[in-house]
Design a protein around this motif. Structure first.
Motif, mmCIF file in Angstrom:
data_model
loop_
_atom_site.group_PDB
_atom_site.id
_atom_site.type_symbol
_atom_site.label_atom_id
_atom_site.label_comp_id
_atom_site.label_asym_id
_atom_site.label_seq_id
_atom_site.Cartn_x
_atom_site.Cartn_y
_atom_site.Cartn_z
ATOM 1 N N LEU A 315 65.039 -22.874 46.107
ATOM 2 C CA LEU A 315 65.539 -23.713 47.339
ATOM 3 C C LEU A 315 66.929 -23.744 47.101
ATOM 4 O O LEU A 315 67.752 -24.214 46.312
ATOM 5 N N SER A 316 67.842 -23.134 48.114
ATOM 6 C CA SER A 316 69.339 -23.230 48.250
ATOM 7 C C SER A 316 69.537 -24.192 49.458
ATOM 8 O O SER A 316 69.295 -24.113 50.434
ATOM 9 N N MET A 317 70.584 -24.968 48.936
ATOM 10 C CA MET A 317 71.157 -25.876 49.899
ATOM 11 C C MET A 317 72.542 -25.968 49.974
ATOM 12 O O MET A 317 73.427 -26.517 49.196
ATOM 13 N N PRO A 318 72.991 -25.379 51.116
ATOM 14 C CA PRO A 318 74.544 -25.011 51.306
ATOM 15 C C PRO A 318 74.829 -25.964 52.155
ATOM 16 O O PRO A 318 75.334 -25.988 53.343
ATOM 17 N N THR A 345 69.001 -33.983 49.822
ATOM 18 C CA THR A 345 70.142 -34.336 49.397
ATOM 19 C C THR A 345 70.068 -35.037 48.310
ATOM 20 O O THR A 345 70.286 -35.234 47.012
ATOM 21 N N LEU A 346 69.235 -36.422 48.709
ATOM 22 C CA LEU A 346 69.017 -37.605 47.646
ATOM 23 C C LEU A 346 68.050 -37.062 46.739
ATOM 24 O O LEU A 346 68.074 -37.382 45.637
ATOM 25 N N LEU A 347 67.216 -36.203 47.041
ATOM 26 C CA LEU A 347 66.044 -35.691 45.986
ATOM 27 C C LEU A 347 66.912 -34.573 45.034
ATOM 28 O O LEU A 347 66.460 -34.853 43.723
ATOM 29 N N ASP A 403 75.224 -26.361 46.469
ATOM 30 C CA ASP A 403 76.558 -26.402 46.299
ATOM 31 C C ASP A 403 77.311 -27.771 45.890
ATOM 32 O O ASP A 403 78.199 -27.675 45.039
ATOM 33 N N PHE A 404 76.893 -28.792 46.264
ATOM 34 C CA PHE A 404 77.461 -30.074 46.038
ATOM 35 C C PHE A 404 76.997 -30.250 44.536
ATOM 36 O O PHE A 404 77.712 -30.931 43.886
ATOM 37 N N PRO A 427 83.268 -31.301 53.567
ATOM 38 C CA PRO A 427 82.629 -32.659 53.021
ATOM 39 C C PRO A 427 81.011 -32.280 52.953
ATOM 40 O O PRO A 427 80.589 -31.559 53.785
ATOM 41 N N LEU A 428 80.271 -33.158 52.263
ATOM 42 C CA LEU A 428 78.843 -33.238 51.966
ATOM 43 C C LEU A 428 78.408 -33.904 53.335
ATOM 44 O O LEU A 428 78.616 -34.903 53.561
ATOM 45 N N LEU A 429 77.523 -32.751 54.087
ATOM 46 C CA LEU A 429 76.842 -33.338 55.330
ATOM 47 C C LEU A 429 77.695 -34.414 55.881
ATOM 48 O O LEU A 429 77.409 -35.461 56.128
#
Length: 500
Positions: A315-318, A345-347, A403-404, A427-429
């Motif tokens: 699972l990739s989260m850019p 993001t929180l998880l 990435d964060f 910035p993050l989201l």
């Protein structure tokens, strides 16, 4: 006029007399309360709750209130061996500096026990040490409640809380002329109690502030142990990261000798602690995931086994700078709503998992409703793959590449230029107003900027200066201009960036 010590002011003498009178009345009241409880007579003036509960435990252990004596568990040479290997040995100098001088002045002594209540160290005023020997307050004796009844050391260990035991609050009559204050000390690795620190002295000289001092000393000891653990962790990581890198793309982790996760690849695939097996080298990591432990000096390398060829989801989260969030699940792009991106993001930030209540607070603040979170989580699990998100608590069951999280790891490992280049994506989201996401976004931005400015690396500053936020950061741009050689062509671009 006779020469010698000046007479004390009458007011001081009166106050001392009043203090002694009050103390005497309190001692008498405690003695009456003890007699009433032991004889099962009705009384309106019962002991404090912590004392009452301790008396009950002590009597259930068949401690003799009139003639009880502590168990002599170890000979002196055995105590020396216990001291040498005990986890509190490194903090003894700190406890000594904090407590012994004050104990000397107050005619008291400091005692340090192990988790079972065995006295390992005692130091203090010589006369008090001699008096303590007469009542068997000596090294090698066990001062747990089941051994000698209610006392500060044993009761602090039993209740896992600081406690002061005064006069007849001691169950055994022998110790009614003593007062003691103790606090437990915990292992920063496991949270388990590893011992207690205590100040004990005669009833007549005990000071009201002693309890606060003992609690402060226990907290200082725990902080010192935490610092030592952090240093050991860093050394272990530095020595063993090549083993982790040698796994290639397979999930793995470096564990402390007690199962605490010190490094993992990919980030977030395993919780903060792994329950180690009592025997063997296999570890259950989830409903369908098993790992194997490979011993290292002072820890383990954890590798994932994949029974039946079952594939570990990726699972990739850019999410840095993402206006329209997309994740990549096993190489497949999945477009998300902002709310679902916030949940992921929180998880990712909490690999140990979050309850619906905690997620509700992180998403909506104090007005958050866990029912709403459960509904959103159900939709998200269906949108991705139910196996990617586990429940009770909610947690990610996949190899996470975010990435964060990369920015966090780069900062932690001192790769400031990498952190700046990653953070420069945005910035993050940026559209998120969820309190938990906003707090992480602001923390990342502030941490990266502070690290970049402190390091003074021109390339790192350049990466930030080209962002919309960096253009407005006059201090950062000014520092970068000073760091660049005069002939560097970026002077012209920076001058352009500074124009209104």
């Amino acid at each position: 006029m006779a020469q010698g010590r000046s007479a004390r002011p009458a007011g001081d003498v009166d106050r001392d007399h009043a203090t002694r009178t009050t103390r005497s009345r309190n001692v008498d009241r405690l003695a009456r309360t003890r007699e009433a409880v032991l004889s099962r007579d009705a009384t309106d003036d019962g002991p404090r709750e912590v004392v009452s509960e301790s008396w009950q435990r002590s009597l259930a252990a068949h401690v003799d209130p009139e003639h009880g004596r502590p168990w002599h568990a170890f000979e002196r040479r055995e105590v020396d061996d216990l001291r040498e290997g005990h986890p509190l040995s490194p903090v003894l100098p700190l406890l000594r500096d904090t407590l012994v001088a004050i104990a000397d002045q107050a005619h008291h002594m400091m005692i340090v026990t192990d988790a079972q209540g065995h006295i390992l160290w005692r130091e203090g005023e010589r006369d008090v040490l001699r008096r303590a020997e007469q009542v068997e307050l000596v090294e090698g004796t066990r001062w747990s409640e089941e051994s000698i009844g209610t006392n500060a050391m044993g009761t602090a260990l039993a209740a896992d809380s600081p406690v002061q035991i005064h006069s007849a609050e001691h169950l055994v009559r022998t110790y009614h002329q003593w007062t003691c204050a103790a606090a437990p000390i915990h292992d920063p690795d496991t949270g388990e109690t590893i011992g207690a620190v205590d100040v004990t002295g005669p009833l007549s000289t005990f000071h009201p502030t002693t309890m606060s001092l003992v609690v402060a000393a226990a907290r200082l000891a725990e902080n010192h142990l935490t610092s030592r653990m952090a240093l050991r962790d860093e050394v272990f990581r530095a020595r063993n990261l090549p083993h982790l890198a040698g796994l290639g793309d397979a999930p793995g982790a470096l564990l402390s000798s007690r199962g605490r996760v010190l490094a993992a690849q990919p980030l977030g695939w395993v919780s903060d602690r792994v329950v180690l097996p009592h025997e063997g080298d296999r570890v259950i990591l989830g409903e369908d995931t098993e790992g194997v432990l490979e011993p290292l000096a002072e820890g383990y390398l954890l590798r994932v086994l994949r029974p039946g060829g079952r594939r570990w989801a990726s699972l990739s989260m850019p999410f840095l700078g993402a206006q329209r969030p997309v994740v990549w699940l096993d190489g497949r792009a999945v477009r998300l709503s902002l709310r679902h991106a916030e949940l992921l993001t929180l998880l990712a930030l909490h690999p140990e998992g979050l309850t619906a209540d905690r997620l509700a607070t992180a998403l909506y603040g104090d007005a958050g409703n866990p029912v709403t979170v459960r509904a959103e989580m159900h939709r998200l699990r269906c949108h991705l793959d139910e196996g990617v998100i586990r429940t009770q608590p909610y947690r990610l069951h996949a190899g996470v590449d975010a990435d964060f999280l990369d920015v966090r790891e780069s900062l932690r490992s001192g790769r400031i230029r990498d952190a700046a280049e990653e953070a420069a994506r945005g910035p993050l989201l940026p559209a998120s107003e969820a309190p938990g996401v906003r707090a992480e976004r602001e923390h990342l931005e502030a941490s990266v900027r502070a690290a970049v400015v402190q390091r003074g690396d021109a390339e790192a500053m350049w990466a930030l200066a080209r962002t919309p936020e960096g253009r407005e950061d006059t201090e950062l741009v000014a520092r970068l201009l000073r760091a660049l050689p005069p002939t560097d062509p970026r002077h012209i671009e920076l001058t352009t960036l500074r124009r209104p």
